[in-house]
Design a protein around this motif. Sequence first.
Motif, PDB file in Angstrom:
ATOM      1  N   ILE A  85       0.840  -1.200   0.000  1.00  0.00           N
ATOM      2  CA  ILE A  85       0.000   0.000   0.000  1.00  0.00           C
ATOM      3  C   ILE A  85       0.876   1.251   0.000  1.00  0.00           C
ATOM      4  N   ALA A  86       1.948   1.211   0.814  1.00  0.00           N
ATOM      5  CA  ALA A  86       2.824   2.375   0.915  1.00  0.00           C
ATOM      6  C   ALA A  86       3.366   2.760  -0.463  1.00  0.00           C
ATOM      7  N   TYR A  87       3.799   1.751  -1.219  1.00  0.00           N
ATOM      8  CA  TYR A  87       4.416   2.059  -2.512  1.00  0.00           C
ATOM      9  C   TYR A  87       3.385   2.515  -3.529  1.00  0.00           C
ATOM     10  N   VAL A  88       2.185   1.948  -3.437  1.00  0.00           N
ATOM     11  CA  VAL A  88       1.124   2.405  -4.329  1.00  0.00           C
ATOM     12  C   VAL A  88       0.805   3.869  -4.031  1.00  0.00           C
ATOM     13  N   VAL A  89       0.681   4.182  -2.733  1.00  0.00           N
ATOM     14  CA  VAL A  89       0.380   5.557  -2.336  1.00  0.00           C
ATOM     15  C   VAL A  89       1.475   6.498  -2.832  1.00  0.00           C
ATOM     16  N   LEU A  90       2.727   6.111  -2.620  1.00  0.00           N
ATOM     17  CA  LEU A  90       3.834   6.968  -3.052  1.00  0.00           C
ATOM     18  C   LEU A  90       3.820   7.148  -4.568  1.00  0.00           C
ATOM     19  N   ALA A  91       3.635   6.050  -5.282  1.00  0.00           N
ATOM     20  CA  ALA A  91       3.667   6.117  -6.742  1.00  0.00           C
ATOM     21  C   ALA A  91       2.547   7.014  -7.257  1.00  0.00           C
ATOM     22  N   VAL A  92       1.333   6.807  -6.736  1.00  0.00           N
ATOM     23  CA  VAL A  92       0.200   7.622  -7.174  1.00  0.00           C
ATOM     24  C   VAL A  92       0.458   9.093  -6.848  1.00  0.00           C
ATOM     25  N   PHE A  93       0.976   9.321  -5.645  1.00  0.00           N
ATOM     26  CA  PHE A  93       1.217  10.697  -5.219  1.00  0.00           C
ATOM     27  C   PHE A  93       2.221  11.390  -6.149  1.00  0.00           C
ATOM     28  N   PHE A  94       3.316  10.707  -6.437  1.00  0.00           N
ATOM     29  CA  PHE A  94       4.338  11.331  -7.288  1.00  0.00           C
ATOM     30  C   PHE A  94       3.809  11.547  -8.704  1.00  0.00           C
ATOM     31  N   PHE A 150       0.149  24.883  -6.876  1.00  0.00           N
ATOM     32  CA  PHE A 150       0.640  23.533  -6.606  1.00  0.00           C
ATOM     33  C   PHE A 150       0.284  23.096  -5.180  1.00  0.00           C
ATOM     34  N   PHE A 151       0.456  23.987  -4.215  1.00  0.00           N
ATOM     35  CA  PHE A 151       0.100  23.636  -2.840  1.00  0.00           C
ATOM     36  C   PHE A 151      -1.396  23.365  -2.712  1.00  0.00           C
ATOM     37  N   GLY A 152      -2.193  24.114  -3.484  1.00  0.00           N
ATOM     38  CA  GLY A 152      -3.639  23.859  -3.492  1.00  0.00           C
ATOM     39  C   GLY A 152      -3.943  22.439  -3.932  1.00  0.00           C
ATOM     40  N   ILE A 153      -3.317  22.032  -5.045  1.00  0.00           N
ATOM     41  CA  ILE A 153      -3.519  20.682  -5.565  1.00  0.00           C
ATOM     42  C   ILE A 153      -3.005  19.629  -4.579  1.00  0.00           C
ATOM     43  N   LEU A 154      -1.863  19.954  -3.974  1.00  0.00           N
ATOM     44  CA  LEU A 154      -1.244  19.033  -3.019  1.00  0.00           C
ATOM     45  C   LEU A 154      -2.234  18.653  -1.906  1.00  0.00           C
ATOM     46  N   SER A 155      -2.948  19.673  -1.389  1.00  0.00           N
ATOM     47  CA  SER A 155      -3.870  19.408  -0.294  1.00  0.00           C
ATOM     48  C   SER A 155      -4.965  18.456  -0.746  1.00  0.00           C
ATOM     49  N   THR A 156      -5.416  18.618  -2.000  1.00  0.00           N
ATOM     50  CA  THR A 156      -6.478  17.728  -2.495  1.00  0.00           C
ATOM     51  C   THR A 156      -5.964  16.295  -2.635  1.00  0.00           C
ATOM     52  N   ILE A 157      -4.735  16.151  -3.105  1.00  0.00           N
ATOM     53  CA  ILE A 157      -4.201  14.789  -3.248  1.00  0.00           C
ATOM     54  C   ILE A 157      -4.046  14.146  -1.859  1.00  0.00           C
ATOM     55  N   LEU A 158      -3.611  14.945  -0.888  1.00  0.00           N
ATOM     56  CA  LEU A 158      -3.465  14.413   0.477  1.00  0.00           C
ATOM     57  C   LEU A 158      -4.809  13.915   1.006  1.00  0.00           C
ATOM     58  N   LEU A 159      -5.849  14.677   0.710  1.00  0.00           N
ATOM     59  CA  LEU A 159      -7.196  14.295   1.143  1.00  0.00           C
ATOM     60  C   LEU A 159      -7.541  12.876   0.693  1.00  0.00           C
ATOM     61  N   PHE A 160      -7.124  12.548  -0.538  1.00  0.00           N
ATOM     62  CA  PHE A 160      -7.458  11.220  -1.059  1.00  0.00           C
ATOM     63  C   PHE A 160      -6.535  10.125  -0.520  1.00  0.00           C
ATOM     64  N   LEU A 161      -5.278  10.471  -0.300  1.00  0.00           N
ATOM     65  CA  LEU A 161      -4.300   9.415  -0.002  1.00  0.00           C
ATOM     66  C   LEU A 161      -4.101   9.141   1.490  1.00  0.00           C
ATOM     67  N   ILE A 162      -4.320  10.156   2.329  1.00  0.00           N
ATOM     68  CA  ILE A 162      -4.016   9.949   3.747  1.00  0.00           C
ATOM     69  C   ILE A 162      -4.844   8.837   4.399  1.00  0.00           C
ATOM     70  N   PRO A 163      -6.122   8.673   4.014  1.00  0.00           N
ATOM     71  CA  PRO A 163      -6.857   7.534   4.613  1.00  0.00           C
ATOM     72  C   PRO A 163      -6.165   6.192   4.384  1.00  0.00           C
ATOM     73  N   MET A 164      -5.455   6.073   3.253  1.00  0.00           N
ATOM     74  CA  MET A 164      -4.762   4.801   2.968  1.00  0.00           C
ATOM     75  C   MET A 164      -3.560   4.595   3.894  1.00  0.00           C
ATOM     76  N   ILE A 165      -3.000   5.703   4.378  1.00  0.00           N
ATOM     77  CA  ILE A 165      -1.807   5.575   5.211  1.00  0.00           C
ATOM     78  C   ILE A 165      -2.174   5.182   6.636  1.00  0.00           C
ATOM     79  N   THR A 166      -3.294   5.704   7.115  1.00  0.00           N
ATOM     80  CA  THR A 166      -3.625   5.467   8.520  1.00  0.00           C
ATOM     81  C   THR A 166      -4.596   4.318   8.736  1.00  0.00           C
ATOM     82  N   MET A 167      -5.206   3.818   7.667  1.00  0.00           N
ATOM     83  CA  MET A 167      -6.298   2.859   7.882  1.00  0.00           C
ATOM     84  C   MET A 167      -5.851   1.623   8.676  1.00  0.00           C
TER      85      MET A 167
END
Lengths: 262, 314
Positions: free
Chosen positions: A20-29, A74-91
């Motif tokens: 999951i970590a690598y998927v999250v990182l890959a999608v994020f980048f 870019f920071f605006g977009i960053l926050s939106t991507i975090l919104l989608f990905l952070i649940p995967m990190i803490t679940m």
Amino acid sequence: MRNFLAILKKELQALFVSPIAYVVLAVFFAVGGYFFYIIMSSLVNQAIEMGFRYQQMGAPPPPIDMPFLVMRNFFGILSTILLFLIPMITMAAFAEEKRRGTMELLATSPITNTQLILGKFAAVLVFLLVMLAPTLLNTLLLYLYSEPSFPLAPVLVGYLGAFLLGGALLSVGLFVSSLTENQIVAAVVTFGIFIVLWVIDATAGMESSLTNETIKYLSVLNHYEDFTKGVLDTQHLVFYLSFIFLGLFLTSTSLDSAKWRQ
Amino acid sequence: MIKAEHLTKRFGLATAIEDVSFEVGKGEILGFLGPNGAGKTTTMRILAGFFPATQGIAVVAGYDVFKQPLDVKRRVGYLPENPPLYSEMKVDSYLRFVATINGVAKSKIETQLEKVKQRCGLADHGKRLIKHLSKGYKQRVGLAQALIHDPEVLILDEPTIGLDPKQIIEVRELIKSLAGRHTIILSTHILPEVSMTCQRVIIINEGRIVAMDTPENLTSRLQGGELIEVEAAGDVERVHGLFKDIPQIRNVSVGPPSNGHFILTINVEGKEEVRHLISRRMIEAGLNLYQMKVQTMTLEEIFLKLTTREEGAA
């Protein structure tokens, strides 16, 4: 301290062996890089067009702070991507421990809930840093090719904002994960809470009443704004730090009460 | 070393254990015997500090489990029913992690690690990922995890489950070798296991203790000798010392009273008739005698009888 470090180390190990970590990182980048490119190229195009128009009118083109605009968007977009990905990190944080029974090991070891929660929180923060750090490369490119060069401090403030916003969201994620045994449930509920936090602003009316002001104050994005502009305001720092404290405190309460419910 | 007083645990409306009291002396091995769902795991979880009891007090190694949980947890090694393993970790790093959070000094971790691996037959498995181990080896890692900080008290929930017969014998030997230095509580639903490893046995059913005895007393019912069950009523106190001068009588235990009647279980050595002596003594002591019968039961039968009688009463 020793217990905290032991938990931190174990959590990092667990995070970085999971796919999951690598998927999250890959999608994020991938998504982050793509949006950086889009923002940059569209802003550059707009600037060129504007330059032409002013030239046709015979006036000199107005100065445009390109790096500022790019970073802000870019920071605006960053926050939106975090919104989608952070649940995967803490679940998985607590849900998975409960499911496979290792919570029984942690709960019968001489460690406190505080050590456990802080250890897990520190681990996901490290993961967040690992996510954010490579995007500095984008900034570096911008820095190398802009003329005249721009100050780096506002960019770092923006990163601080993204880190704090991420931290606040991670603390919510940990709390939700401590409520369930099911990772997917944890992720979906966390995501739901994030969406509410995202749009809570819109539910406030126009007139300035106490309720409306309170609702606006609760919006995690409002406090992020200033950071993206490179403005460091202690008001927002206090907001995020107390938000994180609340999230971790709720996690601790949830672990304590689980003991009595089981 | 371990003292449980009137422990009761309720989950909502369901009662998992009710009024469970017992003591375990230092260096003793106590076996918890009971069918699945009898409350063995609940009792052990309370003693290990996993969750608090609804009522009652548990004291382990001199500390109250509820009031001083960290002091208790430092001195207890606990193996839950399902060994709590991180499957993505290697055996060594898992055991090092458990050692650290249990407060083993950094300088001692490696020696402790080698020691428990040796003891649990894991010497060649340190570099293996836990998820690649067989069930038996996972169980060994679970046991190693409970032993890593050399605790005074060991609480083992079904330690031999999932092992093959050879491993079962090894683990039993291991547990026996730990007695004396460690105080051990273990649970099982396999009867011979109890007689082989434990010095004292508690039979628990539907959350209540139905019998507490040495396995010798329980197994003596198998090897010759007789058990005489006497149903009587009156002042229970008078039973004490009543049969002291009858040499054939090994011991007398008093069962829980019901409807004012109580059941005496009298353990008699040899085949010599003593029933007339017993009945006379009891009537002379002012007790009313209702029934007397000779039992010859296997441990399985005792177990079943004790556990089904409770069911009938409920």
